[in-house]
Design an enzyme around this catalytic site. Structure first.
Site, PDB file in Angstrom:
ATOM      1  N   GLU A 110       4.517  44.941  21.422  1.00 53.83           N
ATOM      2  CA  GLU A 110       3.434  43.978  21.365  1.00 53.83           C
ATOM      3  C   GLU A 110       4.087  42.598  21.406  1.00 53.83           C
ATOM      4  O   GLU A 110       4.983  42.319  20.596  1.00 53.83           O
ATOM      5  CB  GLU A 110       2.634  44.151  20.066  1.00 53.83           C
ATOM      6  CG  GLU A 110       1.433  43.241  20.032  1.00 53.83           C
ATOM      7  CD  GLU A 110       0.646  43.303  18.725  1.00 53.83           C
ATOM      8  OE1 GLU A 110       0.917  44.179  17.887  1.00 53.83           O
ATOM      9  OE2 GLU A 110      -0.240  42.443  18.568  1.00 53.83           O
ATOM     10  N   ARG A 119      11.531  55.300  11.930  1.00 54.47           N
ATOM     11  CA  ARG A 119      11.969  53.981  12.357  1.00 54.47           C
ATOM     12  C   ARG A 119      13.305  53.635  11.718  1.00 54.47           C
ATOM     13  O   ARG A 119      13.697  54.204  10.700  1.00 54.47           O
ATOM     14  CB  ARG A 119      10.917  52.925  12.030  1.00 54.47           C
ATOM     15  CG  ARG A 119      10.658  52.723  10.549  1.00 54.47           C
ATOM     16  CD  ARG A 119       9.776  51.495  10.299  1.00 54.47           C
ATOM     17  NE  ARG A 119       8.617  51.445  11.208  1.00 54.47           N
ATOM     18  CZ  ARG A 119       8.299  50.383  11.943  1.00 54.47           C
ATOM     19  NH1 ARG A 119       9.022  49.288  11.890  1.00 54.47           N
ATOM     20  NH2 ARG A 119       7.248  50.398  12.714  1.00 54.47           N
ATOM     21  N   LYS A 146       8.291  42.301  12.060  1.00 50.18           N
ATOM     22  CA  LYS A 146       8.106  41.035  12.756  1.00 50.18           C
ATOM     23  C   LYS A 146       7.386  40.026  11.865  1.00 50.18           C
ATOM     24  O   LYS A 146       7.636  38.831  11.954  1.00 50.18           O
ATOM     25  CB  LYS A 146       7.321  41.269  14.051  1.00 50.18           C
ATOM     26  CG  LYS A 146       8.197  41.821  15.158  1.00 50.18           C
ATOM     27  CD  LYS A 146       7.445  41.910  16.469  1.00 50.18           C
ATOM     28  CE  LYS A 146       6.611  43.156  16.532  1.00 50.18           C
ATOM     29  NZ  LYS A 146       6.093  43.423  17.882  1.00 50.18           N
TER      30      LYS A 146
HETATM   31  P1  ATP Z   1       7.220  45.673  13.355  1.00 46.04           P
HETATM   32  O1  ATP Z   1       6.719  46.749  12.444  1.00 46.04           O
HETATM   33  O2  ATP Z   1       8.642  45.319  13.163  1.00 46.04           O
HETATM   34  O3  ATP Z   1       6.358  44.466  13.359  1.00 46.04           O
HETATM   35  P2  ATP Z   1       6.001  46.956  15.545  1.00 46.04           P
HETATM   36  O4  ATP Z   1       6.096  48.425  15.461  1.00 46.04           O
HETATM   37  O5  ATP Z   1       4.713  46.350  15.189  1.00 46.04           O
HETATM   38  O6  ATP Z   1       7.211  46.309  14.788  1.00 46.04           O
HETATM   39  P3  ATP Z   1       5.883  46.866  18.380  1.00 46.04           P
HETATM   40  O7  ATP Z   1       6.037  45.709  19.274  1.00 46.04           O
HETATM   41  O8  ATP Z   1       4.546  47.474  18.262  1.00 46.04           O
HETATM   42  O9  ATP Z   1       6.409  46.425  16.961  1.00 46.04           O
HETATM   43  O10 ATP Z   1       6.976  47.962  18.704  1.00 46.04           O
HETATM   44  C1  ATP Z   1       7.310  48.403  19.982  1.00 46.04           C
HETATM   45  C2  ATP Z   1       7.974  49.745  19.862  1.00 46.04           C
HETATM   46  O11 ATP Z   1       9.132  49.668  19.049  1.00 46.04           O
HETATM   47  C3  ATP Z   1       7.045  50.748  19.206  1.00 46.04           C
HETATM   48  O12 ATP Z   1       7.117  51.957  19.924  1.00 46.04           O
HETATM   49  C4  ATP Z   1       7.610  50.889  17.818  1.00 46.04           C
HETATM   50  O13 ATP Z   1       7.355  52.157  17.311  1.00 46.04           O
HETATM   51  C5  ATP Z   1       9.094  50.625  18.031  1.00 46.04           C
HETATM   52  N1  ATP Z   1       9.702  50.108  16.806  1.00 46.04           N
HETATM   53  C6  ATP Z   1       9.322  49.028  16.098  1.00 46.04           C
HETATM   54  N2  ATP Z   1      10.089  48.879  14.989  1.00 46.04           N
HETATM   55  C7  ATP Z   1      10.978  49.892  15.009  1.00 46.04           C
HETATM   56  C8  ATP Z   1      12.045  50.298  14.140  1.00 46.04           C
HETATM   57  N3  ATP Z   1      12.342  49.634  13.020  1.00 46.04           N
HETATM   58  N4  ATP Z   1      12.755  51.399  14.478  1.00 46.04           N
HETATM   59  C9  ATP Z   1      12.463  52.073  15.603  1.00 46.04           C
HETATM   60  N5  ATP Z   1      11.489  51.753  16.456  1.00 46.04           N
HETATM   61  C10 ATP Z   1      10.744  50.674  16.182  1.00 46.04           C
HETATM   62 MG    MG Z   2       2.997  47.333  16.410  1.00 43.68          MG
END
Ligand code: ATP
Ligand code: MG
Length: 562
Positions: A37, A262, A272
């Site tokens: 995102e 994760r 984020k």
């Molecule tokens: P955050 O929780 O850090 O804000 P998010 O999951 O909201 O991250 P996205 O932009 O939606 O961020 O993530 C894009 C991809 O990266 C998704 O498939 C998510 O599952 C993966 N992802 C995000 N954080 C992690 C992590 N700590 N370890 C592994 N994969 C991750």
């Molecule tokens: Mg997300």
């Protein structure tokens, strides 16, 4: 068992893919995606997901898409889109011509929603967000149906069309899936599919005033792109029944969602939202501050793409949450730079040394090895003269037992040059601080060994004062002092565990071979650590180095005990 092309060890995801390929579930195709995102910069956790998705595609001769999941207009920005593209490319992964945006599917998603309404599987609800929340119930209490739940199809179609046309204000109505308000899974209690939001979208402008919710949109995006294995993090496990329900009710192509744990790292915050807080509250200097766990921060810090990919492959993937020791990440960059970074000499806390018996005005060049790990990297010339800088720490007036470096009357080796002996210590009369050392050198020891076979215990680095170039050197350390910043057991508030000493800036004196080095170049400063020329602030007039890592490898110690 291993994957077909790489021979990489098998994990539960690759096991599923092997099984799917055996049964022909997706016709032998493997097609993954990385779906960020664009509401922040990518971090090292994203790197895990990137390496996994692109890695699997490569191993199985499949494809991986880069897709912006840009369904939320209020938090998303073009700056984030650009940084994400740059970071994934820098990591060395290639989506070829498959760069997609969820917003490109808004028309199609809308048509699918109409299809569900027509099938009596979705309805417009006039309850407020607060009322919907109350009706949803809890894990113990079942939910209650909205009084609008059984509206006729025609009325739902009409209201949804008017929602889209902009007749209603934000939050006044939503479109919901009609599933089961008594389901033990809260995600299945008539989840919201569309909300009204009169907001401008970074790509679609003002075309839409209704926006799809993540759970509704994500499976459709995967389906439209023909994804076979939709890999996401563990918190979406309870959302999988909903992912499946939408695709089944629509009767469209149905990818398989697979969840993995994760990445969590010790001494690091990762979400984020928290990273944005660090930026906005000025605890760091932007998303690419070298202390940030963002890809752009790690890049500025001096990490290589190979070291990050190597880290991601070493941590593997699992189905249960755990925290990885940040020392492993640091170990991965040390391992890489130890092999590939040229070594140079630089002094960060200088102490003047005058070689009394070295002729005034004379200069010579000694040969220095560029990297003992790699003879192909060759040697270079380093200037030697009468006045030198050595590291303040390398001299003790009153040396303790295990201290083998310079001390009054003691002989040590200057790396690549001569043996010197300290003959006089000059102090500031008022402060008693040592300001200068007088030494003699033995001309017979050129290159660092004595013809008479006598040994010295200490070898120290140095630079010729007249030849040295000055640089600003930023000594970075971990941003947090707590192993789990923000953990309730550590005070609950991650700001309280910020490391006050995460950045110290010093003036360094470096060998002149570093003049003109390109931004981003990486070096080992002998005996001090790994350093990288800052790509943002450094210029030929004002060199700025970032410390990537010290030489002390706490992971190697842990590993040797295992
Ligand atoms: P955050 O929780 O850090 O804000 P998010 O999951 O909201 O991250 P996205 O932009 O939606 O961020 O993530 C894009 C991809 O990266 C998704 O498939 C998510 O599952 C993966 N992802 C995000 N954080 C992690 C992590 N700590 N370890 C592994 N994969 C991750
Ligand atoms: Mg997300």
């Amino acid at each position: 068992m291993t994957t077909p092309e790489s021979g990489a060890p098998i994990d539960f995801i690759r096991n599923i893919i092997n099984e799917d390929n055996r049964t022909g579930k997706h016709g032998g195709r493997v097609h993954t995606r990385f779906p960020p995102e664009p509401n922040g910069y990518l971090h090292i956790g994203h790197a895990k997901s990137i390496c996994l998705n692109f890695g699997i595609a490569a191993e199985y001769g499949g494809l991986c898409n880069l897709r912006f999941d840009d369904t939320n207009p209020t938090k998303e920005e073009e700056e984030y889109v650009e940084s994400i593209i740059e970071d994934v490319r820098w990591l060395g992964l290639d989506w070829e011509d498959r760069l997609f945006y969820a917003s490109d599917y808004f028309d199609q998603m809308h048509d699918y929603a109409v299809q569900l309404i027509q099938a009596g599987k979705a309805y417009v609800d006039d309850l407020s967000a607060e009322e919907i929340r109350k009706h949803r119930g809890t894990l113990i209490d079942r939910g209650r149906e909205s009084i609008y739940r059984n509206r006729p199809v025609e009325e739902n179609l009409d209201l949804f069309a008017r929602m889209r046309a902009g007749e209603f204000k934000d939050g006044s109505r939503v479109l919901r899936a009609k599933i089961d308000m008594t389901s033990p899974n809260l995600n299945m209690r008539d989840p919201v599919m569309y909300r009204i939001l009169h907001a401008e979208h970074h790509r679609t402008g003002n075309k839409w005033c209704i926006y799809p919710m993540y759970d509704w949109a994500h499976g459709l995006e995967d389906s439209i792109e023909g994804i076979t294995h939709s890999i996401c993090t563990l918190e979406f496990e309870d959302h999988r029944p909903l992912y499946d329900w939408f695709l089944d009710e629509l009767g469209v192509y149905h990818p398989q969602q697979i969840e993995f744990a994760r990445l969590n790292l010790s001494y690091t915050v990762m979400s984020k939202r928290k990273l944005l807080q660090l930026v906005e509250q000025g605890y760091v200097n932007g998303w690419d501050d070298p202390r940030m766990p963002t890809i752009s921060g790690l890049r500025r810090r001096g990490y290589t793409p190979e070291s990050i990919r190597n880290f991601c492959s070493r941590i593997g993937v699992a189905k249960t949450d755990s925290t990885i020791d940040v020392a492993l990440l640091e170990h991965c960059i040390r391992e890489d730079l130890n092999r590939h970074a040229p070594r140079v000499m630089g002094v960060l806390r200088p102490l003047h040394v005058i070689i009394d018996n070295y002729p005034e005005g004379q200069t010579e060049e000694v040969d220095a090895v560029n990297n003992p790990e790699d003879p192909d990297m060759g040697t270079r010339k380093v200037h030697f003269s009468r006045v030198l800088y050595i590291e303040r720490d390398d001299f003790r007036e009153d040396p303790p037992k295990q201290f083998f470096r310079l001390a009054p009357g003691r002989e040590v080796r200057l790396r690549y040059a001569y043996f010197i002996t300290c003959v006089e210590v000059v102090k500031d009369e008022r402060t008693d601080e040592v300001v200068e050392l007088h030494c003699t050198y033995d001309p017979e020891t050129r290159g660092g060994s004595a013809p008479d076979g006598r040994k010295v215990k200490g070898t120290i680095h140095w630079v010729s004062a007249a030849h040295a170039i000055e640089a600003e050197v930023r000594l970075y350390d971990r941003l947090f002092t707590a192993e789990n910043p923000g953990d309730v057991r550590e005070g609950g508030d991650f700001e309280r565990s910020l490391n006050p000493d995460s950045l110290e800036t010093v003036r360094g004196y470096l060998e002149p071979s570093l003049a003109g080095a390109a931004p981003g170049s990486r070096y080992q400063f002998e005996r001090l650590g790994y350093f990288c020329i800052d790509s943002r602030d450094s210029s030929p007039e004002r060199l700025v180095f970032n410390r990537t890592a010290t030489l002390r490898d706490s992971w190697a110690k842990i590993e040797s005990k295992l």
